[in-house]
Design a protein around this motif. Structure first.
Motif, PDB file in Angstrom:
ATOM      1  N   ALA A 154       0.832  -1.205   0.000  1.00 22.28           N
ATOM      2  CA  ALA A 154       0.000   0.000   0.000  1.00 22.28           C
ATOM      3  C   ALA A 154       0.868   1.257   0.000  1.00 22.28           C
ATOM      4  CB  ALA A 154      -0.931  -0.007   1.215  1.00 22.28           C
ATOM      5  N   TRP A 155       1.957   1.236   0.759  1.00 21.68           N
ATOM      6  CA  TRP A 155       2.850   2.403   0.859  1.00 21.68           C
ATOM      7  C   TRP A 155       3.494   2.719  -0.492  1.00 21.68           C
ATOM      8  CZ3 TRP A 155       3.848   5.647   4.961  1.00 21.68           C
ATOM      9  CH2 TRP A 155       4.940   6.500   4.835  1.00 21.68           C
ATOM     10  N   PHE A 156       3.936   1.689  -1.179  1.00 25.05           N
ATOM     11  CA  PHE A 156       4.641   1.885  -2.454  1.00 25.05           C
ATOM     12  C   PHE A 156       3.690   1.887  -3.659  1.00 25.05           C
ATOM     13  CE2 PHE A 156       8.255   0.801   0.144  1.00 25.05           C
ATOM     14  CZ  PHE A 156       9.332   1.447  -0.455  1.00 25.05           C
ATOM     15  N   TYR A 157       2.415   1.615  -3.444  1.00 23.53           N
ATOM     16  CA  TYR A 157       1.475   1.489  -4.553  1.00 23.53           C
ATOM     17  C   TYR A 157       1.540   2.648  -5.551  1.00 23.53           C
ATOM     18  CZ  TYR A 157      -2.926   1.217  -7.113  1.00 23.53           C
ATOM     19  OH  TYR A 157      -3.863   1.195  -8.097  1.00 23.53           O
ATOM     20  N   PRO A 158       1.588   3.912  -5.104  1.00 24.45           N
ATOM     21  CA  PRO A 158       1.610   4.996  -6.099  1.00 24.45           C
ATOM     22  C   PRO A 158       2.793   4.930  -7.058  1.00 24.45           C
ATOM     23  CG  PRO A 158       1.056   5.853  -3.927  1.00 24.45           C
ATOM     24  CD  PRO A 158       1.499   4.439  -3.733  1.00 24.45           C
ATOM     25  N   ILE A 159       3.948   4.473  -6.568  1.00 25.26           N
ATOM     26  CA  ILE A 159       5.150   4.503  -7.397  1.00 25.26           C
ATOM     27  C   ILE A 159       5.360   3.198  -8.172  1.00 25.26           C
ATOM     28  CG2 ILE A 159       6.842   3.596  -5.746  1.00 25.26           C
ATOM     29  CD1 ILE A 159       7.302   6.722  -7.973  1.00 25.26           C
ATOM     30  N   ILE A 160       4.465   2.217  -7.984  1.00 23.95           N
ATOM     31  CA  ILE A 160       4.561   0.987  -8.776  1.00 23.95           C
ATOM     32  C   ILE A 160       3.365   0.827  -9.706  1.00 23.95           C
ATOM     33  CG2 ILE A 160       5.929  -0.190  -7.001  1.00 23.95           C
ATOM     34  CD1 ILE A 160       3.442  -1.778  -6.236  1.00 23.95           C
ATOM     35  N   SER A 161       2.445   1.791  -9.685  1.00 18.62           N
ATOM     36  CA  SER A 161       1.191   1.628 -10.432  1.00 18.62           C
ATOM     37  C   SER A 161       0.895   2.758 -11.401  1.00 18.62           C
ATOM     38  CB  SER A 161       0.030   1.514  -9.443  1.00 18.62           C
ATOM     39  OG  SER A 161      -0.121   2.727  -8.721  1.00 18.62           O
ATOM     40  N   ALA A 162       1.870   3.654 -11.639  1.00 18.08           N
ATOM     41  CA  ALA A 162       1.659   4.795 -12.534  1.00 18.08           C
ATOM     42  C   ALA A 162       0.547   5.711 -12.036  1.00 18.08           C
ATOM     43  CB  ALA A 162       1.373   4.345 -13.967  1.00 18.08           C
ATOM     44  N   ALA A 163       0.383   5.811 -10.720  1.00 23.64           N
ATOM     45  CA  ALA A 163      -0.606   6.728 -10.143  1.00 23.64           C
ATOM     46  C   ALA A 163      -0.113   8.165 -10.272  1.00 23.64           C
ATOM     47  CB  ALA A 163      -0.840   6.391  -8.673  1.00 23.64           C
ATOM     48  N   PRO A 164      -1.009   9.158 -10.297  1.00 22.98           N
ATOM     49  CA  PRO A 164      -0.574  10.559 -10.316  1.00 22.98           C
ATOM     50  C   PRO A 164       0.192  10.886  -9.034  1.00 22.98           C
ATOM     51  CG  PRO A 164      -2.909  10.361 -10.858  1.00 22.98           C
ATOM     52  CD  PRO A 164      -2.474   9.028 -10.357  1.00 22.98           C
ATOM     53  N   LEU A 165       1.352  11.527  -9.185  1.00 28.48           N
ATOM     54  CA  LEU A 165       2.187  11.884  -8.037  1.00 28.48           C
ATOM     55  C   LEU A 165       2.200  13.395  -7.854  1.00 28.48           C
ATOM     56  CD1 LEU A 165       5.261   9.573  -8.803  1.00 28.48           C
ATOM     57  CD2 LEU A 165       3.267   9.043  -7.390  1.00 28.48           C
ATOM     58  N   SER A 166       2.179  13.809  -6.623  1.00 30.62           N
ATOM     59  CA  SER A 166       2.263  15.245  -6.322  1.00 30.62           C
ATOM     60  C   SER A 166       3.637  15.550  -5.751  1.00 30.62           C
ATOM     61  CB  SER A 166       1.180  15.633  -5.308  1.00 30.62           C
ATOM     62  OG  SER A 166       1.329  14.893  -4.109  1.00 30.62           O
ATOM     63  N   GLY A 167       4.049  16.801  -5.856  1.00 30.71           N
ATOM     64  CA  GLY A 167       5.337  17.187  -5.285  1.00 30.71           C
ATOM     65  C   GLY A 167       6.384  17.563  -6.295  1.00 30.71           C
ATOM     66  N   GLY A 168       6.023  17.619  -7.569  1.00 29.33           N
ATOM     67  CA  GLY A 168       6.971  18.082  -8.568  1.00 29.33           C
ATOM     68  C   GLY A 168       7.890  16.995  -9.076  1.00 29.33           C
TER      69      GLY A 168
END
Length: 426
Positions: free
Chosen positions: A398-412
């Motif tokens: 769950a913690w790494f899900y955004p960076i392994i699933s092509a999810a939109p990332l915030s923070g530049g």
């Protein structure tokens, strides 16, 4: 339904639920990025060339590329559809892995734990969402092992058709990528060792065995050896019909020598190259994607689950120790892991990547599930350790899900740093 001699209830409903949950999550954003990324460039191009009956990507067998080409024909030449074979085989392979564990161990918790650990191992999820060959190979491989394990629980005609199906899946796995070959050898080796132990010099023709009764080793060799080899070569049939540079159907050895030469010819240094001992400790990552695309900053980072991949290394020696004490299931998964990683230890392939650890990492999760099952059965604090280990694996996913699933990332542009626990992952 798979029959196992155990007092425990078959977790088949849980196997179905976990597989469907995996399919739903992996399907989410499957069409993003809306263009080719990472090694899709090789296999999408090869699939298109195959439809034109033109040779391309000749260093790999053809099944995976044939499936991608088929998806293009029947569904459309779009990113979502390129990835359909991978997600189908990823889901089927996850389910088959659970059934394999149930048939091997007869243990409900181990079966459910194995599926959860594989689901959250990162690599199985990531490779199920990209149009590469690895998940197609692994999915067919798990189906083959499941059917072989099922055959061991049966006799006569019922076992025979399961062996035949296992052989078909073995052919499709190796016909996608040779990486499955070491694991594919183990079913036949297992039957041969048991028959030698039971029957001595009669091992080839004896049928009165405690495993596969009514089937001789010669017949088993047909289903697990001759059939897969024949079907494997048949998967190259389109190449026999190329109008230019057609493959000679009567010269398989020469053709495979050429395939090996092509694989060994890739020697240009790559920033993400790594070797087997780095995979084992989860040291070197591979960036499949990191850029602003489809309206947002997105990334796909291939690493292993930081908890379960390391915990699994402790489980392998435990499995070997348990095997000495008579645990055949522990021996099976330990050997599958060691044979699969052993390929890459002895391989002379000059450029290797973490995704080559997909198969060894899969069997590693089986070893870990069996070890956690022992803790679960002890009860008390040990039971909480087993349950807590699964919870940590899920939490890591769950913690790494955004960076392994092509999810939109915030923070530049540097938003990826949130997940860079090791410098070597950058």
């Amino acid at each position: 339904m798979d029959r196992v001699r155990t007092d425990e209830q078959d977790p088949l409903p849980w196997c179905i639920v976990i597989a469907l949950a995996f399919l739903a999550l992996a399907w989410h954003r499957l069409g993003i990025p809306t263009r080719i990324y990472f090694d899709e460039v090789h296999y999408i191009r090869a699939a298109r060339k195959l439809l034109e009956m033109t040779r391309a990507n000749a260093e790999h067998p053809m099944v995976g590329k044939e499936l991608i080409a088929g998806a293009m024909v029947f569904l459309g030449d779009k990113p979502l559809f390129w990835r359909v074979p991978s997600i189908i085989l990823g889901t089927a392979g996850l389910f088959a892995f659970g059934r394999l564990m149930w048939l091997a161990s007869g243990r409900r918790f181990a079966t459910i734990a194995a599926m959860i650990l594989l689901f959250t191992s990162f690599a199985w999820f990531i490779q199920s969402r990209i149009a590469m060959l690895d998940m197609i190979m692994a999915g067919f491989g798990m189906l083959a092992l499941w059917q072989f394990a099922a055959a061991l629980r049966l006799s006569g005609g019922k076992a025979r058709w399961r062996l035949a199906v296992s052989g078909i899946f073995l052919a499709l796995a190796i016909g996608t990528k040779w990486s499955f070959a070491p694991a594919a050898m183990l079913p036949g080796l297992f039957v041969m060792v048991v028959r030698l132990k039971e029957h001595g010099l009669r091992f080839l023709l004896a049928r009165d065995s405690r495993i596969l009764p009514g089937i001789s080793l010669v017949e088993a060799g047909i289903w697990l050896g001759v059939l897969p080899l024949a079907l494997y070569w048949a998967t190259f049939a389109p190449a026999f019909l190329y109008p230019v540079r057609a493959v000679d159907p009567f010269a398989p050895i020469a053709f495979h020598e050429d395939m090996i030469r092509l694989q060994d010819s890739v020697r240009k240094p790559h920033p993400y190259r790594s070797v087997w001992y780095q995979w084992m400790i989860n040291w070197r990552a591979v960036w499949y994607l990191y850029e602003h695309i489809d309206g947002a900053r997105r990334g796909v980072l291939l690493i292993g689950n930081p908890f379960s991949m390391l915990a699994g290394l402790v489980a392998v020696p435990w499995c070997l120790w348990a095997a000495v004490r008579g645990r055949v299931d522990a021996l099976a998964f330990a050997m599958l892991y060691l044979f699969s990683i052993g390929l890459w230890i002895v391989s002379e392939k000059p450029i290797q990547f973490y995704y080559h650890y997909l198969l060894p990492g899969t069997f590693l999760m089986g070893c870990l599930a069996l070890a956690l099952d022992v803790l679960w059965r002890r009860g008390g604090k040990a039971k909480w350790i087993a349950a807590g280990s699964l919870a940590v694996a899920v939490a890591m996913f769950a913690w790494f899900y955004p960076i392994i699933s092509a999810a939109p990332l915030s923070g530049g542009p540097r938003s990826y740093e949130f997940w860079m626990w090791l410098r070597s992952w950058r």
